[in-house]
Design an enzyme around this catalytic site. Structure first.
Site, mmCIF file in Angstrom:
data_model
loop_
_atom_site.group_PDB
_atom_site.id
_atom_site.type_symbol
_atom_site.label_atom_id
_atom_site.label_comp_id
_atom_site.label_asym_id
_atom_site.label_seq_id
_atom_site.Cartn_x
_atom_site.Cartn_y
_atom_site.Cartn_z
ATOM 1 N N GLY A 212 48.193 53.317 38.044
ATOM 2 C CA GLY A 212 47.917 51.940 37.643
ATOM 3 C C GLY A 212 46.838 51.312 38.488
ATOM 4 O O GLY A 212 46.472 51.854 39.529
ATOM 5 N N PRO A 214 44.779 48.801 41.079
ATOM 6 C CA PRO A 214 45.117 48.405 42.445
ATOM 7 C C PRO A 214 45.957 47.129 42.483
ATOM 8 O O PRO A 214 45.760 46.237 41.660
ATOM 9 C CB PRO A 214 43.757 48.148 43.094
ATOM 10 C CG PRO A 214 42.761 48.848 42.245
ATOM 11 C CD PRO A 214 43.325 48.892 40.868
ATOM 12 N N GLY A 215 46.881 47.091 43.413
ATOM 13 C CA GLY A 215 47.648 45.873 43.641
ATOM 14 C C GLY A 215 48.780 45.628 42.668
ATOM 15 O O GLY A 215 49.340 44.543 42.624
ATOM 16 N N THR A 216 49.151 46.639 41.885
ATOM 17 C CA THR A 216 50.216 46.415 40.913
ATOM 18 C C THR A 216 51.585 46.786 41.459
ATOM 19 O O THR A 216 52.571 46.687 40.741
ATOM 20 C CB THR A 216 49.967 47.223 39.632
ATOM 21 O OG1 THR A 216 49.573 48.536 40.002
ATOM 22 C CG2 THR A 216 48.886 46.589 38.793
ATOM 23 N N GLY A 217 51.644 47.250 42.696
ATOM 24 C CA GLY A 217 52.941 47.509 43.300
ATOM 25 C C GLY A 217 53.362 48.970 43.302
ATOM 26 O O GLY A 217 54.555 49.265 43.364
ATOM 27 N N LYS A 218 52.425 49.881 43.264
ATOM 28 C CA LYS A 218 52.771 51.305 43.275
ATOM 29 C C LYS A 218 53.416 51.701 44.600
ATOM 30 O O LYS A 218 54.473 52.338 44.635
ATOM 31 C CB LYS A 218 51.515 52.160 43.022
ATOM 32 C CG LYS A 218 50.890 51.894 41.668
ATOM 33 C CD LYS A 218 49.690 52.770 41.412
ATOM 34 C CE LYS A 218 48.520 52.444 42.318
ATOM 35 N NZ LYS A 218 47.980 51.098 42.097
ATOM 36 N N GLU A 436 29.344 22.902 30.359
ATOM 37 C CA GLU A 436 30.786 23.182 30.293
ATOM 38 C C GLU A 436 31.422 22.555 29.052
ATOM 39 O O GLU A 436 32.251 23.171 28.388
ATOM 40 C CB GLU A 436 31.503 22.699 31.554
ATOM 41 C CG GLU A 436 31.094 23.408 32.844
ATOM 42 C CD GLU A 436 31.188 24.919 32.756
ATOM 43 O OE1 GLU A 436 32.048 25.447 32.012
ATOM 44 O OE2 GLU A 436 30.382 25.601 33.431
ATOM 45 N N HIS A 439 30.810 24.714 26.071
ATOM 46 C CA HIS A 439 31.805 25.793 25.910
ATOM 47 C C HIS A 439 33.082 25.250 25.273
ATOM 48 O O HIS A 439 33.608 25.792 24.307
ATOM 49 C CB HIS A 439 32.200 26.376 27.273
ATOM 50 C CG HIS A 439 31.182 27.288 27.882
ATOM 51 N ND1 HIS A 439 30.683 28.378 27.228
ATOM 52 C CD2 HIS A 439 30.611 27.289 29.112
ATOM 53 C CE1 HIS A 439 29.828 29.007 28.026
ATOM 54 N NE2 HIS A 439 29.768 28.365 29.174
ATOM 55 N N ASP A 512 27.654 34.078 31.259
ATOM 56 C CA ASP A 512 28.043 33.974 29.844
ATOM 57 C C ASP A 512 27.336 35.051 29.031
ATOM 58 O O ASP A 512 27.935 35.700 28.169
ATOM 59 C CB ASP A 512 27.643 32.607 29.280
ATOM 60 C CG ASP A 512 28.290 31.461 30.032
ATOM 61 O OD1 ASP A 512 29.364 31.696 30.612
ATOM 62 O OD2 ASP A 512 27.728 30.356 30.033
HETATM 63 P P1 ADP Z 1 49.317 49.245 44.940
HETATM 64 O O1 ADP Z 1 49.920 50.275 45.809
HETATM 65 O O2 ADP Z 1 49.631 49.410 43.492
HETATM 66 O O3 ADP Z 1 47.852 49.030 45.151
HETATM 67 P P2 ADP Z 1 51.000 47.565 46.485
HETATM 68 O O4 ADP Z 1 52.306 48.174 46.223
HETATM 69 O O5 ADP Z 1 50.363 47.930 47.778
HETATM 70 O O6 ADP Z 1 49.972 47.847 45.315
HETATM 71 O O7 ADP Z 1 51.133 46.006 46.348
HETATM 72 C C1 ADP Z 1 50.575 45.121 47.272
HETATM 73 C C2 ADP Z 1 51.452 43.917 47.423
HETATM 74 O O8 ADP Z 1 51.437 43.138 46.247
HETATM 75 C C3 ADP Z 1 52.886 44.253 47.653
HETATM 76 O O9 ADP Z 1 53.161 44.466 48.994
HETATM 77 C C4 ADP Z 1 53.608 43.035 47.109
HETATM 78 O O10 ADP Z 1 53.662 42.024 48.071
HETATM 79 C C5 ADP Z 1 52.714 42.585 45.990
HETATM 80 N N1 ADP Z 1 53.182 43.081 44.703
HETATM 81 C C6 ADP Z 1 52.501 43.906 43.864
HETATM 82 N N2 ADP Z 1 53.214 44.151 42.751
HETATM 83 C C7 ADP Z 1 54.371 43.478 42.880
HETATM 84 C C8 ADP Z 1 55.535 43.330 42.054
HETATM 85 N N3 ADP Z 1 55.626 43.924 40.866
HETATM 86 N N4 ADP Z 1 56.540 42.550 42.507
HETATM 87 C C9 ADP Z 1 56.441 41.940 43.699
HETATM 88 N N5 ADP Z 1 55.403 42.044 44.517
HETATM 89 C C10 ADP Z 1 54.347 42.789 44.127
HETATM 90 ZN ZN ZN Z 2 28.816 28.952 30.901
#
Ligand code: ADP
Ligand code: ZN
Ligand code: MG
Length: 612
Positions: A212, A214-218, A436, A439, A512
C-alpha cells in the site's frame, strides 16, 4: 505522532571530538609517566659543578644509580626552586663525608628501583590498555554509524534485531483497514495455537506481504499482529541489509532467521522489502548489485528452508509491489498479498478518533467534517493533523483542542502553512479573488460537481495564492465522463475569470492547467472516454502507489492524435467555463468583491450570495 522506528535521536558528537579528548589524555599520561620526558627535565652537569653545588649547600638530595653509573641530585637555587640534575659517577672517596657534612640526604637506587617498576607499568601497560580502549570506542562508533550491532566482528553479522516481547500495539490502534485486519486475524490465530493447525496438517502461508501507499499503517499493522498474538516481533528494514561489505547482508539474513527460529512462535517483519527484493534482471553494467542480490538469494533460501509449522511468520511491507522480484512472490514465500489502502471516509474518521484519544479534545468535535475535508489523506497525515491541532491549541494558550484547530491544521498539513507575511499588491489580490470565484462559480453552475466548501485568498507556503476547496458529499469511486468534463471546465474557470474581467492572462493558473491536462489525457488514453479511440488502452500506469507515472503504449501517429484530442477536450472545457461566467458576470463581481473583503468565505456564504 508519527513514531520514529529507526532513528537514533541521541546527539552525535563528531569523531573528531573523541579523537581530541583521547589525544589530550595520551599526552597527559605521557608527560606524567614517560621517563624520556622526565629525563628531559633533568639537567646534566659536570662532576666538579656538582661538588661546587654541594659546597654551596644547594644540594638537598642525591640518588646514586649504580647500574647507569650516574648520580641524580636535586638542588635548590636562590629563589627556592628545586631543579634536578644528573652527573656521571666519579670514584670519589670523600663524597660520603662531604655529603654528610653539608647535610645532604643520600641513597642508592632503591627509591629509583621502585619508581622504575611503577613506570614500567605506566609506560608500557597503560598505553596498551588505552589504545585497546580507543580501538573499541571507534569501532563502536563506526558500527553505530552503519546501523550495526554492538561489536564489530567481520564475517559474522550481528544484525540489529529487536526481539520485543510485547509490541504493545493491538488491532484497536489501527483504525479502518478492516479488510487488512480480517486477513491478518488468521495469522494471529495461527500464532496463538500452532498445534491446532499442525494436527490437521494445515500449513499457513510462510509470508504475507503488506502492500500500500506510504503512511497507510503497514508497519503499524505488522506490530499489531505481534501484539495481538503476544509473540516476539523481530523487525528489520530492507535498507539495513544493504551493508558496506559484500556478504554482510546475507549473514544478517542468516542470523535473523536463526534468532527467529529460536524464539518461535514469532513474527519477522521486513519493512521496505523492495530495497533488497527488487527484480534482479536490471543489470546496470557496473555489477554494483552483487551485495543486494546475495542478500535476496539468502532470504529466498531461508524462506524455503524453515519449517512453516514451527510458527515463524514473515511479514513484509512495500509500497512498490510491481518492482519486487517474482521469486519472492512464489507460493511458499510471500504468496499472500494484503492490500493496505488509503482510508475511506469512515476510515479517516476512525483514524482521527484513534489519535484524538491521546489528546485533550473539546467535547463537541465534529470528526466527520474533518474526515470529509481530507479525502486522499493517509493515516500518517491524519495523525499529523491531530498533532498539529494540539500544537496550535498550545500556541493559542488553550488546554483543549477545538474544531477550529483541526480545521486549521488540515490546511497546514494538506496545503502548507499560512504565509501570513506574504504581501500581494491590491491588484494581484483582486486577480486572485476573481480567479478563485471563477473556479467556484463554474463548479456551482454545473450539475454533478462537488459542492464548494471554502474559498480563500490567504496565500500558503506551498505557493498557492488562494484556493477553492470542493468536497464530495460521500466517497466516490467512479467518475462519469460528464463529471470529468465538468471538472476540466471548473479547473479552467479561474483563468477564464481573469480573461473576462482583466482582459489579460497571468501565470497563476499553472497548476490548474497541469491538472486539467492530466485529466483530459487520462480520459482519452486510459478511461476510454473519447469517440476517436473507443476503449483502447493507450497508456499504462507504471506505479500505482507512487505518483502513478504512465508510459505510452502506442505509435507516434496515434500519439500526435492523442495530443490533438487532449487539446480539443481542454478547449471545450475552457469555452464552457467562459460562457458560464459570462452569463453570471454580476454574481462573479459580487462574490469576488465579497471574497476580497473577507479573504476567506465558507461554502454556505458562497451559496447564499449565489442564490440571493
Ligand atoms: P507505513 O508503514 O504504511 O508507511 P506506518 O505504519 O509507519 O505507515 O504509519 C505511520 C503512522 O501513521 C503510524 O504510526 C500511525 O500513527 C499512523 N497511522 C497510519 N495508518 C493508521 C491507521 N490505520 N490507524 C491509526 N493510525 C495510523
Ligand atoms: Zn486556479
Ligand atoms: Mg512503514
Amino acid at each position: 505522532m508519527i513514531e520514529n522506528n529507526q532513528g537514533d535521536n541521541r546527539p552525535k558528537k563528531s569523531i573528531i571530538y573523541y579523537y581530541f579528548i583521547i589525544l589530550v589524555a595520551v599526552m597527559l599520561l605521557n608527560a606524567l609517566f614517560f621517563p624520556s620526558v622526565m629525563e628531559a627535565r633533568v639537567k646534566e652537569v659536570g662532576y666538579s659543578d656538582f661538588i661546587t653545588m654541594v659546597d654551596e649547600n644547594k644540594v638537598t638530595e642525591v640518588v646514586m644509580d649504580s647500574t647507569k653509573q650516574e648520580l641524580v641530585f636535586s638542588a635548590t637555587d636562590e629563589d627556592g626552586k628545586t631543579t634536578y640534575y644528573k652527573t656521571g659517577a666519579f670514584p670519589d672517596e670523600g663524597l660520603m663525608q662531604r655529603l654528610t657534612d653539608h647535610n645532604v640526604k643520600y641513597s642508592s637506587e632503591t627509591v629509583k628501583q621502585n619508581s622504575s617498576l611503577l613506570s614500567v607499568i605506566l609506560t608500557w601497560l597503560l598505553p596498551i590498555f588505552i589504545f585497546i580502549g580507543i580501538g573499541q570506542l571507534i569501532s563502536k562508533m563506526m558500527m553505530k554509524k552503519m546501523g550495526g550491532g554492538p561489536a564489530m566482528t567481520f564475517g559474522k553479522a550481528n544484525a540489529k534485531i529487536y526481539a520485543e516481547t510485547e509490541t504493545g500495539v493491538t488491532f484497536d490502534d489501527v483504525a479502518g483497514e478492516e479488510e487488512s485486519k480480517d486477513a491478518l486475524t488468521e495469522i494471529v490465530d495461527f500464532l496463538h495455537n500452532p498445534d491446532k493447525y499442525a494436527q490437521i496438517g494445515a500449513k499457513l502461508p510462510k509470508g504475507a506481504l503488506l502492500v500500500g501507499p506510504p503512511g497507510t499503517g503497514k508497519t503499524l499493522l505488522a506490530k499489531a499482529v505481534a501484539g495481538e498474538a503476544k509473540v516476539p516481533f523481530f523487525s528489520i528494514s530492507g535498507s539495513e541489509f544493504v551493508e558496506m561489505f559484500v556478504g554482510m547482508g546475507a549473514a544478517k539474513v542468516r542470523d535473523l532467521f536463526k534468532q527467529a527460529n529460536e524464539k518461535a512462535p514469532c513474527i519477522v517483519f521486513i519493512d521496505e522489502i523492495d530495497t533488497i527484493g527488487k527484480k534482479r534482471d536490471s543489470g546496470n553494467g557496473m555489477g554494483g548489485n552483487d551485495e543486494r542480490e546475495q542478500t535476496l538469494n539468502q532470504l529466498l533460501t531461508e524462506m524455503d528452508g524453515f519449517d512453516g509449522r514451527k510458527g515463524v511468520v514473515i511479514l513484509a511491507a512495500t509500497n512498490r509491489p510491481e518492482s519486487l522480484d517474482p521469486a519472492l512472490l512464489r507460493p511458499g514465500r510471500f504468496d499472500r498479498r494484503i492490500p493496505v489502502e488509503l482510508p475511506d471516509l469512515n476510515g479517516r474518521e476512525a483514524i482521527l478518533k484513534v489519535h484524538a484519544r491521546d489528546v485533550k479534545m473539546d467535547s463537541n468535535i465534529d470528526f466527520g467534517a474533518i474526515a470529509r475535508a481530507t479525502s486522499g489523506a493517509s493515516g500518517a497525515e491524519l495523525a499529523n493533523i491531530v498533532n498539529e491541532a494540539a500544537l496550535r491549541a498550545v500556541r493559542m494558550g488553550r488546554n483543549v483542542v477545538k474544531q477550529e484547530d483541526l480545521e486549521e491544521s488540515v490546511e497546514t498539513v494538506i496545503a502548507g502553512y499560512q504565509r501570513k507575511n506574504a504581501v500581494l499588491s491590491p491588484y494581484e489580490k483582486k486577480v486572485v479573488a476573481y480567479h478563485e470565484i471563477g473556479h467556484a462559480l463554474v463548479a456551482a453552475k454545473q450539475s454533478n460537481s462537488a459542492p464548494v466548501t471554502k474559498i480563500t485568498i490567504i496565500p500558503r507556503t506551498s505557493g498557492a495564492l488562494g484556493y477553492t476547496m470542493q468536497v464530495e458529499e460521500g466517497e466516490k469511486y467512479l467518475m462519469s465522463k460528464e463529471e470529468a468534463q465538468n471538472k476540466i471546465a471548473t479547473l479552467t474557470g479561474g483563468r477564464s475569470a481573469e480573461e473576462l474581467i482583466f482582459n489579460t492572462i497571468t501565470t497563476g493558473a499553472s497548476n490548474d492547467i497541469e491538472q486539467a491536462t492530466k485529466l483530459a489525457r487520462a480520459m482519452i488514453t486510459r478511461y476510454g472516454m473519447s469517440r476517436e479511440f473507443d476503449m483502447v488502452a493507450l497508456e499504462t500506469v507504471n506505479n500505482q502507489y507512487l505518483g502513478g507515472d504512465t508510459s505510452l503504449a502506442c505509435s507516434a501517429e496515434t500519439s500526435s492524435l492523442i495530443d490533438k484530442e487532449v487539446v480539443a477536450t481542454v478547449k471545450a472545457g475552457h469555452e464552457k467555463a467562459i460562457s458560464i461566467l459570462r452569463e453570471n458576470i454580476d454574481k462573479l463581481h459580487e462574490l469576488a468583491s465579497y471574497l476580497l473583503e473577507k479573504e476567506t468565505i465558507t461554502g454556505e456564504e458562497f451559496m447564499e450570495i449565489l442564490n440571493k
